[in-house]
Write an enzyme that holds these catalytic residues in place. Sequence first.
Site, PDB file in Angstrom:
ATOM      1  N   LYS A  94      27.573  68.885  64.294  1.00 14.39           N
ATOM      2  CA  LYS A  94      27.244  67.327  64.896  1.00 14.39           C
ATOM      3  C   LYS A  94      27.391  65.943  63.750  1.00 14.39           C
ATOM      4  CE  LYS A  94      29.428  69.088  68.379  1.00 14.39           C
ATOM      5  NZ  LYS A  94      29.525  70.531  68.039  1.00 14.39           N
TER       6      LYS A  94
HETATM    7  C1  LIG Z   1      32.998  69.036  73.127  1.00 13.28           C
HETATM    8  C2  LIG Z   1      31.238  69.675  73.579  1.00 13.28           C
HETATM    9  N1  LIG Z   1      31.065  70.719  74.648  1.00 13.28           N
HETATM   10  C3  LIG Z   1      29.517  70.335  74.280  1.00 13.28           C
HETATM   11  C4  LIG Z   1      29.192  71.811  73.214  1.00 13.28           C
HETATM   12  C5  LIG Z   1      27.761  72.085  73.383  1.00 13.28           C
HETATM   13  O1  LIG Z   1      27.341  71.830  72.772  1.00 13.28           O
HETATM   14  P1  LIG Z   1      25.883  72.866  72.219  1.00 13.28           P
HETATM   15  O2  LIG Z   1      26.090  73.845  70.765  1.00 13.28           O
HETATM   16  O3  LIG Z   1      24.736  71.605  71.626  1.00 13.28           O
HETATM   17  O4  LIG Z   1      24.835  73.183  73.699  1.00 13.28           O
HETATM   18  C6  LIG Z   1      29.754  71.328  72.438  1.00 13.28           C
HETATM   19  C7  LIG Z   1      28.774  72.042  70.656  1.00 13.28           C
HETATM   20  O5  LIG Z   1      30.634  72.592  70.309  1.00 13.28           O
HETATM   21  C8  LIG Z   1      30.946  70.823  72.397  1.00 13.28           C
HETATM   22  O6  LIG Z   1      32.076  70.722  71.277  1.00 13.28           O
END
Ligand SMILES: Cc1ncc(COP(=O)(O)O)c(C=O)c1O
Length: 378
Positions: free
Chosen positions: A187
């Site tokens: 990210k």
């Molecule tokens: C659109 C979206 N929402 C939620 C997430 C979940 O993030 P995390 O890996 O921090 O839980 C991601 C992760 O790639 C994502 O792309």
Amino acid sequence: MKQIPFHKAYITDEEVNLVVDTIKSGWLTMGPKTIEFEERFRDYIFKDENKKGYAVSCNSCTSALHLALKAIGLKSGDEVIVPTNTFIATAEVVTYFGAKPVLCDIKEDTHNIDVSKIEDLITEKTKVIIPVHFGGQPCDMDEILDIAKKYNIFVIEDAAHALPSKYKGKMIGTIGDITCFSFYATKTLATGEGGMATTFNEEYAKMMKVNRLHGISRDAWDRYTLKGSWYYEVIDNGFKYNTTDINSALGLAQLKKAEWMRKKREEIAQKYTSAFIRTKVTPPIIKSDRETSWHLYVIKVNNRDELFEKLRENGIGTSVHFIPVHKHPYYKKTYGYKNGDYPVANYVYEKSLSLPIYPSLNDDEVDYIIDRVLKYAK
Ligand SMILES: Cc1ncc(COP(=O)(O)O)c(C=O)c1O
């Protein structure tokens, strides 16, 4: 031949030194660095607001979304509207409650939720809309807030891609009831794993803080320090979702560079777009009233799978965002979704390819990627 990975986190000595200092301090889990990271993040997101905002850190965006849905009181049998073009986490958190993710199609230009299709999906069970700011480009928030107001439903934003992004001059994180960010390794602010929820609502912030650490009534993280006390009470059925001071040290160093890193990605995006315009490659479209974080740069081509392979043979890593939720076996089996549902998302999915975009990508590498994409795209 060059070797260009799809993503590489931008880590300097600043990150390394802060992490080493934190490890040497002897305090590894949630503690002073996490509190400082929360405060700095809150100050950054709410810097142009004249109301007090809150930031609650946790160990992922998935856990932030879970905490947010619990804070607004999602219950079994409720329905939550989610775009089908998202990472599975957005829909999955809804299922934790025994609630139903009701999928919505997207717009072909932005790949964001199609707001004209939301009202048809609303029933008396609808409790929440979760807009996902795809690739960092904010959704049509005015329209979404109008619908939410009309039907008395909550807006919890999935801003996993949207740091920093702006909608009509307002920072993402200051618009919906609660906004959830991701600090996953790929990210725009990377701590390895991590997440943050922001809100103007003090009650939601308190509930999320309690529930990220087993439902314990007060800041229990310091119960092993001299100023802490051994006594605590459990007032809710919470989770183990706290982050650590090691991750937060990374976050503090990364946050200082957030604007600079966005600028670097924007420069790469501009180079890509000027090369791809009026070719076989469709570049992303950003609406003029919003600013994207440029987490992703997604092109559309007619030979996506072939292009993926050709670029891989040429040492270039790419990816696809996303396999729509309705195509995953669990969601078909459980909710009756079918492969052919959501035609726009299906079309976008067939054509999309995400190109490398990160601050350390140099001009030669960008030129090389452009050259190979134009050579093989159909
Ligand atoms: C659109 C979206 N929402 C939620 C997430 C979940 O993030 P995390 O890996 O921090 O839980 C991601 C992760 O790639 C994502 O792309």
